[in-house]
Design an enzyme around this catalytic site. Structure first.
Site, PDB file in Angstrom:
ATOM      1  N   GLU A   1     -44.250 -70.210  19.673  1.00 32.09           N
ATOM      2  CA  GLU A   1     -43.701 -70.371  18.376  1.00 32.09           C
ATOM      3  C   GLU A   1     -42.032 -70.197  18.806  1.00 32.09           C
ATOM      4  O   GLU A   1     -41.511 -69.154  19.286  1.00 32.09           O
ATOM      5  CB  GLU A   1     -43.942 -68.743  17.769  1.00 32.09           C
ATOM      6  CG  GLU A   1     -43.603 -68.628  16.159  1.00 32.09           C
ATOM      7  CD  GLU A   1     -42.095 -68.131  16.056  1.00 32.09           C
ATOM      8  OE1 GLU A   1     -41.126 -68.995  15.787  1.00 32.09           O
ATOM      9  OE2 GLU A   1     -41.749 -67.057  16.148  1.00 32.09           O
TER      10      GLU A   1
ATOM     11  N   CYS B   1     -36.104 -66.480  13.591  1.00 33.38           N
ATOM     12  CA  CYS B   1     -36.292 -68.035  13.513  1.00 33.38           C
ATOM     13  C   CYS B   1     -36.833 -68.628  12.105  1.00 33.38           C
ATOM     14  O   CYS B   1     -36.507 -69.639  11.818  1.00 33.38           O
ATOM     15  CB  CYS B   1     -37.370 -68.242  14.622  1.00 33.38           C
ATOM     16  SG  CYS B   1     -39.228 -67.247  14.161  1.00 33.38           S
TER      17      CYS B   1
END
Length: 452
Positions: A229, A263
Site C-alpha cells: 500500500e 496517502c
C-alpha cells in the site's frame, strides 16, 4: 549500540533513543514468531476473538493516553490521534466478529465425493509500517493477520518506536501469547535480511513508492507473498452540478487530516470551470480560519509536520511549482516543522504539485472544461489509490466509477479506509488489498481439497 531516534516535531529538543535489537536478539524474535505460530495456528477462532476484543477494550479505555504517544512522536493533533486509536479498536472488533465467517470452508460441487476450499494461515508475517498513522496502519494489518492464525513481526518507522513498543505490550496484556505479535526495533537497512529469513512467510508494506519497490524486489527474490500500500495523489473533483456546500465542507478533512500527510488525502483539486469561480474564494476563507499550534492542545487543528525535513520538502515542492507558474492564494510559509496550510491555483500537469505526492497541507487547484476533461486530469497520474467526485448526475458518476484508474471511487464523499471494504490501489499505489474479506484472505493458503 546503534539507536533509533524519536524526535518530538513540536519540540525537537525532546529526543528519546531506542536501542536497536542485536543480531542475536533479532534472530531470537524471528525464531519465536515461527515456534509460536506452530501452536497459535491451531487455536480456535473463539480464543483469538476473545483476546482481540480485549485489545479493542484496552484501546478504547486508554485512547487519550495512547494518543499522547502518537502526538509526541509524530506531531498529529491530539483530537485526530485519539480518533485514530478508537478506529483501531473498531478494526479489532470487526475481525473478531467476522474472521470465522470470512475463512469458513467453502463447499464446491464437482464430480468428486467431496470438494472444498479451506483457508489456512501462512505463518509469520513481516509488517513494514510508516509513521503517519502509527497505530492504524499496524492494526489494520495485524487484526486480520492474527485472526487468520498467523503471527506477526513489526518493523515500524524509526521515529515511532514508542508507538511500536506500546502496541506489543497491548497484545501481551490482552492475553496473546508472547511471539504472536513482536516489535523489531531495527533500521531499514536490516529489512532485507528479515525478508530473507526462513521463518518469514509473507510481507506487508505501507510506505513510499521507493520502499515498495525495494521490499517487492526482495520478497520476489525469495518467492514470498507481498502486499503493498504505497503513495497516492488523489483527485478531488467538483463538477458544475455538484452540491457546492457539501464539497466545501468535505474539502478540508479530505486534505487536512494529519496535516495532509496521508496517502489517501485529496491532493489535486480539479474544479469544473463554472463552479471554480465561487468555490475557490470560499475555500480560501475556510482554510484561512484553521487554527495552527501545539498539537497537544485540543483546539489545534493543524500541528507540525512530522519533521523539519518533511516541511522543507513540501516547501521545495511549492517553490518549484510557483516557479513554473502556479499562484499562491494562501500560505506557503514554513517555520521549523510547521508549514502553513497553502492553496495553489493555476496548477498544471507538469508541476510538482501535480506530478508528485505532496505530503503536507497543500491544495493544488486546477480547472477542467468538462467532466471528461476532469476525468482525464484525474487519471493523469502515476498513482491510483483513490479519488472523490462531487456531482448530482448519475450518468456523470458512472463515467468516473467505470473510467477512473483507481482502487476506490467515492461519490459525494471523501476517500477513507473502512474495515468493511477492501482498501488498496493500482499503478504506483501498489497491489493487494487490506481490510474486509479480501484483506484477511491475502495472508492465507487457499487450499483445494478433493476427495474421490
Amino acid at each position: 549500540m546503534a539507536v533509533l531516534k524519536s524526535i518530538n516535531p513540536c519540540d525537537p529538543s525532546r529526543i528519546i533513543n531506542y536501542p536497536q535489537l542485536s543480531d542475536m536478539n533479532l534472530a531470537l524474535r524471528l525464531g519465536r514468531a515461527r515456534s509460536t505460530f506452530a501452536r497459535f495456528r491451531h487455536s480456535s477462532f473463539k480464543t483469538r476473538a476473545a483476546a482481540m476484543k480485549k485489545v479493542a477494550g484496552l484501546l478504547r479505555e486508554r485512547s487519550r493516553e495512547l494518543a499522547e504517544v502518537i502526538t509526541q512522536e509524530m506531531g498529529k493533533p491530539i483530537i485526530e490521534a485519539t480518533a485514530e486509536v478508537k478506529k483501531c479498536a473498531w478494526v479489532c472488533e470487526y475481525y473478531a466478529e467476522n474472521a470465522a465467517r470470512f475463512l469458513k470452508d467453502k463447499m464446491v460441487e464437482t464430480e468428486a465425493d467431496e470438494s472444498r476450499i479451506i483457508y489456512e494461515p501462512l505463518g509469520p508475517v513481516l509488517a513494514v509500517m510508516p509513521w503517519n498513522f502509527p497505530f492504524w496502519q499496524v492494526f489494520r494489518c495485524a487484526a486480520p493477520a492474527l485472526m487468520a492464525g498467523n503471527t506477526m513481526v513489526l518493523k515500524h518507522a524509526s521515529n515511532v518506536q514508542g508507538c511500536a513498543g506500546t502496541m506489543e505490550e497491548l497484545f501481551l496484556e490482552a492475553g496473546f501469547e508472547e511471539g504472536v505479535f513482536q516489535n523489531l526495533a531495527i533500521s531499514s537497512d536490516r529489512v532485507a535480511g528479515v525478508i530473507a529469513s526462513e521463518y518469514i512467510r509473507a510481507v506487508s508494506l505501507t510506505g513510499s513508492e521507493e520502499a515498495g519497490r525495494a521490499v517487492a524486489a526482495e520478497a520476489g527474490r525469495h518467492l514470498k507473498k507481498c502486499v503493498l500500500e504505497l503513495g497516492g495523489s488523489n483527485a478531488f473533483v467538483v463538477l458544475n452540478d455538484a452540491n457546492r456546500e457539501l464539497a466545501l465542507n468535505l474539502a478540508l478533512p479530505a486534505r487536512m487530516q494529519n496535516g495532509g500527510q496521508s496517502c489517501i488525502a485529496a491532493k489535486r483539486f480539479i474544479l469544473e470551470s463554472w463552479i471554480a469561480e465561487d468555490f475557490i474564494p470560499l475555500l480560501v476563507s475556510r482554510v484561512a480560519e484553521l487554527v495552527m499550534g501545539d498539537p497537544m492542545d485540543e483546539g489545534t487543528q493543524v500541528g507540525p509536520l512530522v519533521s523539519v525535513n518533511q516541511a522543507m520538502e513540501v516547501e521545495e515542492q511549492v517553490k518549484r511549482s510557483v516557479e513554473m507558474g502556479a499562484k499562491i492564494l494562501l500560505g506557503g510559509k514554513r517555520d521549523g516543522a510547521f508549514f502553513q496550510p497553502t492553496i495553489l491555483s493555476e496548477v498544471t500537469p507538469e508541476m510538482p504539485a501535480f506530478t508528485e505526492e505532496v505530503f503536507g497541507p497543500v491544495f493544488a487547484i486546477m480547472e477542467a472544461g468538462s467532466p471528461e476533461h476532469a476525468l482525464e486530469l484525474s487519471n493523469n497520474s502515476k498513482f491510483g489509490l483513490g479519488m472523490q467526485l462531487f456531482t448530482a448526475t448519475d450518468e456523470t458518476a458512472d463515467l468516473f466509477i467505470h473510467g477512473a484508474d483507481e482502487g476506490a471511487v467515492f461519490v459525494n464523499a471523501i476517500v477513507k479506509s473502512d474495515p468493511r471494504l477492501p482498501f488498496g490501489g493500482i499503478k504506483a499505489s501498489g497491489y493487494g488489498r487490506e481490510l474486509s474479506k479480501e484483506g484477511i484472505r491475502e495472508f492465507v493458503n487457499i487450499k483445494t481439497i478433493w476427495i474421490g
